[in-house]
Write an enzyme that holds these catalytic residues in place. Structure first.
Site, PDB file in Angstrom:
ATOM      1  N   HIS A  64      -6.116  82.357   8.233  1.00 53.07           N
ATOM      2  CA  HIS A  64      -7.018  82.002   9.339  1.00 53.07           C
ATOM      3  C   HIS A  64      -8.410  81.686   8.795  1.00 53.07           C
ATOM      4  CE1 HIS A  64      -8.019  82.508  13.837  1.00 53.07           C
ATOM      5  NE2 HIS A  64      -9.078  81.945  13.253  1.00 53.07           N
ATOM      6  N   HIS A  66     -11.718  78.542   8.704  1.00 50.31           N
ATOM      7  CA  HIS A  66     -12.336  77.315   9.249  1.00 50.31           C
ATOM      8  C   HIS A  66     -13.242  76.775   8.148  1.00 50.31           C
ATOM      9  CE1 HIS A  66     -10.923  78.352  13.291  1.00 50.31           C
ATOM     10  NE2 HIS A  66     -11.267  79.589  12.999  1.00 50.31           N
ATOM     11  N   LYS A 121      -2.702  74.815  16.527  1.00 54.24           N
ATOM     12  CA  LYS A 121      -3.515  75.970  16.941  1.00 54.24           C
ATOM     13  C   LYS A 121      -3.779  75.858  18.433  1.00 54.24           C
ATOM     14  CE  LYS A 121      -6.725  79.317  16.830  1.00 54.24           C
ATOM     15  NZ  LYS A 121      -8.090  79.088  16.364  1.00 54.24           N
ATOM     16  N   HIS A 161      -4.613  81.776  19.211  1.00 53.82           N
ATOM     17  CA  HIS A 161      -5.772  82.653  19.381  1.00 53.82           C
ATOM     18  C   HIS A 161      -5.508  83.467  20.648  1.00 53.82           C
ATOM     19  CE1 HIS A 161     -10.175  83.317  20.390  1.00 53.82           C
ATOM     20  NE2 HIS A 161      -9.623  83.313  21.583  1.00 53.82           N
ATOM     21  N   HIS A 202      -6.168  87.241  15.961  1.00 50.52           N
ATOM     22  CA  HIS A 202      -7.117  88.254  16.474  1.00 50.52           C
ATOM     23  C   HIS A 202      -6.381  89.501  16.990  1.00 50.52           C
ATOM     24  CE1 HIS A 202      -9.986  85.117  15.869  1.00 50.52           C
ATOM     25  NE2 HIS A 202      -9.448  84.366  16.809  1.00 50.52           N
ATOM     26  N   ASP A 246     -10.732  84.618   9.576  1.00 52.99           N
ATOM     27  CA  ASP A 246     -11.660  83.828  10.392  1.00 52.99           C
ATOM     28  C   ASP A 246     -12.915  83.439   9.600  1.00 52.99           C
ATOM     29  OD1 ASP A 246     -12.023  82.347  12.658  1.00 52.99           O
ATOM     30  OD2 ASP A 246     -12.457  84.034  14.000  1.00 52.99           O
TER      31      ASP A 246
HETATM   32 ZN   LIG Z   1     -10.765  81.253  14.196  1.00 54.25          ZN
END
Ligand SMILES: [Zn+2]
Length: 426
Positions: A83, A85, A204, A245, A265, A337
């Protein structure tokens, strides 16, 4: 034929710093991530394609080869973060993010790809990027032009109008919505087809509200079961997995029922959600480190005050539920994340996981064999075994005794090419 052989030799010399050549590495100890066993004095041999051809004692060193000397170190497979970005920095959140152009997002991605692979993460699953900048980054890395991890990418995340994966910062007269917004079962199917068309390897979706979005709540559902099911069916039909998510208790269950492959999460998961995840074989991804960063640095980075408030309420629950899900035997993969906090710090989550009850070997498995299984690459990455890529990292000391040493990786190889070697000043 003689000339061809000579050409290959020259090519291998000239390209040694970027492309793989056949070779070997000598490890003082090698961690078998399947068993947790540390094996002394191991050699890893790989071919010119960067694939491991043998692992064993010194007797397997090919004639004439001089292995890279890591005899004072512990080797592990390259780590995997499911996970990330890469095309986003923490300062790109909130209103400042509106000023980031598509080209700048790609440039940010190139910078962070280098940081990530140098930190020992040789594979990432990038779940959410604007303008398909992640597709370009993946392709640029694969072409050999930019250093970075192997990437599985999603393009823009699918989300409902006004939801976590829309952009709700501007007033109505701007008529702005994010690229992944789609409502209703057929619209979401069309959106899945669109992201696949433009290069997504994985889909996603934002099932529940989130922390860094304006005007929604992490605990409340966004997509309906009907929409989530349509997304999962369409993606699976096209050979893509789906990452959802989902902070909220109900959305976690809805996503699992819909057949989604991983819950991202997982903050407010309850016993029923954990049981469902186990029954369906769904991976849970708990990004439990970044809470520390958001609370300490988020406001300075430009995150909205409401986001900081949401994180304050959510972080503790997420960590407690992580511990409970782990003790209940749910499948877990390592996802941080990164992007919400600085890239290159991906390994900081290991010690948080251990602090909240996980055994170091299980945390390492989450970032190797489990992550490889989740992303569908278990035959390519995640272990140092014949037939897998020579993606290898080395650290000083024993990560099973002190998992924090994974934050200070001093050697990284990806597909047989050395990315980082502190001893050689690289
Ligand atoms: Zn994320």
């Amino acid at each position: 034929m003689r000339n061809l052989g000579r050409l290959c030799w020259l090519f291998a010399l000239g390209a040694s710093s970027v492309a793989a050549a056949p070779g070997a590495v000598r490890c003082g100890r090698l961690l078998n991530v399947r068993t947790g066993e540390l094996v002394a004095n191991q050699i890893v041999v790989f071919d010119e394609g960067g694939t491991i051809t043998a692992v064993g004692d010194v007797s397997i060193v090919p004639q004439g080869a001089t292995p890279v000397d890591l005899s004072g170190m512990t080797c592990l497979p390259g780590l995997i973060d499911v996970h990330t970005h890469l095309t986003t920095d923490p300062a790109d959140t909130g209103y400042k993010g509106l000023g980031v152009s598509a080209p700048m997002e790609a440039i940010t991605g190139a910078k962070n790809a280098s940081r990530t692979v140098r930190a020992g993460f040789t594979t990432v699953r990038n779940v959410g990027a604007g303008h398909f900048a992640d597709v370009a980054l993946r392709d640029g890395i694969n072409q050999g032009g930019i250093p970075g991890p192997r990437m599985i990418v999603s393009g823009p995340a699918l989300g409902i109008t006004g939801g976590h994966c829309d952009n709700n910062l501007l007033p109505y007269e701007f008529h702005y919505k994010d690229e992944g917004v789609a409502d209703g079962p057929w619209e979401v199917r069309a959106k899945v087809r669109e992201v696949v068309k433009y290069g997504a390897d994985v889909v996603k979706v934002c099932a529940s509200g989130g922390v860094l979005s304006k005007g929604d709540q992490p605990g409340t559902p966004q997509y309906t079961v009907e929409e989530l099911t349509a997304i999962a069916q369409e993606a699976h039909k096209l050979g893509r997995k789906v990452a959802a998510h989902a902070h909220g208790t109900q959305s976690i269950k809805d996503a699992i029922h819909a057949g989604i492959d991983s819950i991202e999460h997982s903050s407010l998961i309850d016993d029923e959600g954990i049981a469902l995840a186990k029954e369906h074989g769904t991976y849970l991804v708990f990004d439990i480190y970044n809470d520390d960063y958001i609370l300490a640095e988020g406001a300075k980075a430009g995150m909205l005050p409401e986001s900081i408030e949401k994180e304050k309420k959510l972080g503790r629950f997420q960590r407690e539920n992580f511990r409970h899900a782990y003790q209940s035997g749910a499948k877990m993969a390592y996802g941080t994340d990164a992007g919400v906090y600085p890239h290159g710090d991906n390994a900081r989550q290991f010690s948080t996981m251990v602090e909240w009850g996980m055994k170091p070997i299980d945390a390492i498995q989450a970032a190797t064999i489990n992550a490889a299984d989740l992303i569908g690459w278990k035959d390519e990455v995640g272990v140092l075994e014949t037939g897998h890529y020579a993606d290898l990292i080395a650290v000083q000391g024993n990560p099973l005794e002190n998992v924090k040493i994974l934050e200070s990786v001093s050697f990284v190889m990806k597909g047989g090419a050395i990315v980082r070697n502190d001893a050689a000043g690289k």
